[in-house]
Write a protein that holds these residues in place. Structure first.
Motif, mmCIF file in Angstrom:
data_model
loop_
_atom_site.group_PDB
_atom_site.id
_atom_site.type_symbol
_atom_site.label_atom_id
_atom_site.label_comp_id
_atom_site.label_asym_id
_atom_site.label_seq_id
_atom_site.Cartn_x
_atom_site.Cartn_y
_atom_site.Cartn_z
ATOM 1 N N UNK A 302 0.819 -1.206 0.000
ATOM 2 C CA UNK A 302 0.000 0.000 0.000
ATOM 3 C C UNK A 302 0.858 1.262 0.000
ATOM 4 N N UNK A 303 1.996 1.227 0.711
ATOM 5 C CA UNK A 303 2.796 2.432 0.922
ATOM 6 C C UNK A 303 3.956 2.579 -0.066
ATOM 7 N N UNK A 304 4.673 1.481 -0.325
ATOM 8 C CA UNK A 304 5.797 1.492 -1.274
ATOM 9 C C UNK A 304 6.700 2.711 -1.087
ATOM 10 N N UNK A 305 7.437 2.804 0.032
ATOM 11 C CA UNK A 305 8.282 3.980 0.273
ATOM 12 C C UNK A 305 9.309 4.237 -0.827
ATOM 13 N N UNK A 306 9.796 3.157 -1.462
ATOM 14 C CA UNK A 306 10.684 3.335 -2.613
ATOM 15 C C UNK A 306 9.796 3.461 -3.845
ATOM 16 N N UNK A 307 9.520 4.690 -4.249
ATOM 17 C CA UNK A 307 8.595 4.889 -5.368
ATOM 18 C C UNK A 307 9.120 4.317 -6.667
ATOM 19 N N UNK A 308 10.400 4.558 -6.953
ATOM 20 C CA UNK A 308 10.977 4.102 -8.212
ATOM 21 C C UNK A 308 12.416 3.655 -7.996
ATOM 22 N N UNK A 309 12.777 2.445 -8.435
ATOM 23 C CA UNK A 309 14.167 2.002 -8.348
ATOM 24 C C UNK A 309 14.999 2.636 -9.456
ATOM 25 N N UNK A 310 16.235 2.178 -9.595
ATOM 26 C CA UNK A 310 17.106 2.712 -10.644
ATOM 27 C C UNK A 310 16.438 2.631 -12.016
ATOM 28 N N UNK A 311 16.629 3.648 -12.859
ATOM 29 C CA UNK A 311 16.083 3.554 -14.221
ATOM 30 C C UNK A 311 16.628 2.335 -14.948
ATOM 31 N N UNK A 312 15.797 1.776 -15.826
ATOM 32 C CA UNK A 312 16.224 0.696 -16.705
ATOM 33 C C UNK A 312 16.560 1.278 -18.077
ATOM 34 N N UNK A 313 17.605 0.759 -18.689
ATOM 35 C CA UNK A 313 18.038 1.206 -20.002
ATOM 36 C C UNK A 313 17.872 0.049 -20.981
ATOM 37 N N UNK A 314 17.120 0.270 -22.056
ATOM 38 C CA UNK A 314 16.918 -0.783 -23.054
ATOM 39 C C UNK A 314 18.211 -1.015 -23.821
ATOM 40 N N UNK A 361 5.354 -5.700 -5.691
ATOM 41 C CA UNK A 361 6.733 -5.405 -6.094
ATOM 42 C C UNK A 361 7.377 -4.372 -5.165
ATOM 43 N N UNK A 362 6.942 -4.336 -3.914
ATOM 44 C CA UNK A 362 7.491 -3.386 -2.955
ATOM 45 C C UNK A 362 8.988 -3.543 -2.734
ATOM 46 N N UNK A 363 9.502 -4.765 -2.889
ATOM 47 C CA UNK A 363 10.935 -5.009 -2.771
ATOM 48 C C UNK A 363 11.589 -5.183 -4.146
ATOM 49 N N UNK A 364 10.890 -4.799 -5.195
ATOM 50 C CA UNK A 364 11.409 -4.984 -6.532
ATOM 51 C C UNK A 364 11.034 -6.344 -7.086
ATOM 52 N N UNK A 365 11.727 -6.748 -8.140
ATOM 53 C CA UNK A 365 11.453 -8.018 -8.794
ATOM 54 C C UNK A 365 12.651 -8.365 -9.664
ATOM 55 N N UNK A 366 12.871 -9.657 -9.868
ATOM 56 C CA UNK A 366 13.963 -10.095 -10.720
ATOM 57 C C UNK A 366 15.282 -10.143 -9.983
ATOM 58 N N UNK A 367 16.386 -10.018 -10.722
ATOM 59 C CA UNK A 367 17.706 -10.223 -10.112
ATOM 60 C C UNK A 367 18.064 -9.127 -9.119
ATOM 61 N N UNK A 368 17.391 -7.980 -9.197
ATOM 62 C CA UNK A 368 17.681 -6.884 -8.264
ATOM 63 C C UNK A 368 16.668 -6.820 -7.113
ATOM 64 N N UNK A 369 15.937 -7.903 -6.896
ATOM 65 C CA UNK A 369 15.040 -7.977 -5.733
ATOM 66 C C UNK A 369 15.847 -7.698 -4.471
ATOM 67 N N UNK A 370 15.279 -6.920 -3.564
ATOM 68 C CA UNK A 370 15.989 -6.466 -2.367
ATOM 69 C C UNK A 370 16.582 -7.632 -1.584
ATOM 70 N N UNK A 371 17.895 -7.623 -1.414
ATOM 71 C CA UNK A 371 18.566 -8.721 -0.735
ATOM 72 C C UNK A 371 18.229 -8.763 0.755
ATOM 73 N N UNK A 372 17.839 -7.620 1.325
ATOM 74 C CA UNK A 372 17.513 -7.566 2.752
ATOM 75 C C UNK A 372 16.030 -7.646 3.048
#
Length: 420
Positions: A302-314, A361-372
């Motif tokens: 509901x809150x998702x304090x990290x609004x946007x992770x690092x930009x992705x580059x195609x 996806x509050x902790x992200x998704x894929x290989x950069x999913x939050x390790x902590x």
């Protein structure tokens, strides 16, 4: 290399591809919050679709004419999970391709800008310190820290600022415990970290704090190389020796500290605020471990304090949701809007701690999913439970409109006055 047909660019599919999406100009406020919710301008932007092109500040900062803004759950999740077509590595130079470019010295060791196989190697070194066994070892120290801060909160009020006296020091203190930062250094260490990410301060002031922060890390690594202890850094030194360089150690620590301190503090503060807004949902914290974990999961969604992770580059031309994203285009993924998408869960803009929404996806998704992520979930559960056990009548000491928010990389209350 496998490329999912749903994502690959097939020139024979021109009729189904929109290669000329308009460039929208979002308002200056679209990334601001309205209390715990996304700004109405963000919803207005998503009305144009789950994936749009935008100009404005985001494009200017990346020195491009436009960026893609992903706003829908399915689109965000797929982009975050697709490390074959998208990279988190920004352009270091004006070269048309990022292939073969070395990572700048100031970003060495920071997993968020690594691709496989380098990412796989480095993350594999870190993973053992984030296991369930390690979390159980940390729990007594985490509980002691939480209890100490609650004592401080009680002594200070009411009214008292639960963000400054509880959320901030708990977030920073647990990370210091994990990393093995000496207790005598922690107050000054966390102060430097917070100043480093405070966007309201001038560039020169932040640069000076960053330099002091780096000097401290260099000294810490030197000491751990000579006499490794039982903390996170000591473990890496003992287990991997020269296989992990000092530069990599410093980058790993920098990423964990700058990403972890404010993220946890923001999650605690925002979670307290949301539960104060919804007093009827707090009893689930004490209905059992499964129910309490569900509360934490729903608050993170509901809150998702990290609004946007690092930009992705195609890294190549790719089609997403019928839109042609060209090689070299940047994509911003809105975690907040993805988690507020009806495609994820019904009534997504309503806080409902009874729902089980583990695929957020509050902790992200894929290989950069939050390790902590596992440590964060445990800490949040313990923090919320301990706070309301001590103060069952906790409530805001000001109106909701008077709650101030921090100008930093992570969304977080700046002041949260409470009484009991």
């Amino acid at each position: 290399m496998r490329i999912d047909s749903e994502w690959s660019f097939d020139p024979g599919m021109d009729d189904d591809i929109d290669a000329g999406a308009p460039v929208l100009q979002p308002t200056a406020n679209y990334m601001m919050r309205t209390h715990c919710d996304p700004h109405e301008d963000m919803f207005a932007l998503r009305a144009h679709g789950p994936l749009v092109r935008i100009g404005g500040d985001a494009a200017t900062q990346l020195r491009v004419d436009y960026v893609w803004q992903a706003l829908g759950y399915d689109v965000v999740r797929r982009i975050l999970g697709d490390h074959e077509n998208f990279t988190t590595r920004p352009r270091w130079s004006s070269a048309p391709s990022i292939a073969g470019e070395p990572i700048p010295p100031n970003l060495v060791g920071q997993l968020s800008v690594y691709d496989p196989p380098e990412h796989t190697r480095l993350r594999g070194m870190l993973t053992p310190e984030f296991t369930a066994r390690r979390i159980r070892r940390l729990e007594p120290a985490m509980q002691d820290l939480i209890d100490d801060r609650i004592d401080e909160l009680e002594a200070a009020g009411p009214p008292a600022d639960v963000q400054a006296l509880f959320a901030d020091p708990v977030g920073g203190g647990v990370l210091c415990e994990l990393l093995g930062i000496p207790r005598d250094d922690r107050i000054e260490f966390i102060r430097r970290v917070r100043q480093n990410v405070d966007l309201s301060r001038g560039f020169k002031a932040r640069a000076a704090d960053s330099a002091a922060f780096n000097r401290y890390l260099n000294g810490l690594i030197i000491r751990q190389r000579k006499d490794p202890d039982e903390g996170f850094i000591g473990m890496l030194v003992r287990e991997h020796g020269d296989d992990v360089t000092d530069e990599e150690l410093k980058g790993v620590l920098t990423a964990l500290i700058l990403g972890g301190v404010e993220t946890v503090a923001g999650s605690i503060g925002f979670g307290v605020l949301a539960l104060l807004d919804h007093p009827d949902q707090r009893q689930s914290l004490f209905a059992g471990r499964e129910e309490a974990d569900r509360v934490v999961g729903e608050l993170l969604r509901f809150l998702s304090p990290v609004q946007q992770p690092n930009p992705r580059l195609a890294v190549r031309d790719v089609v997403v949701d019928g839109q042609l994203i060209k090689a070299g285009d940047y994509v911003l993924c809105s975690i907040l809007m993805a988690n507020r998408d009806e495609a994820l869960t019904p009534n997504a803009n309503v806080l409902d701690v009874r729902r089980d929404c583990g695929s957020h996806v509050g902790f992200g998704h894929g290989i950069h999913y939050c390790i902590g992520a596992a440590i964060a979930r445990t800490l949040l559960r313990m923090a919320y439970q301990s706070l309301w056990r001590r103060f069952p009548g906790l409530r805001l000491a000001v109106s909701a409109e008077e709650v101030k928010f921090r100008n930093a990389f992570i969304d977080c209350p700046d002041e949260l006055p409470v009484t009991w």
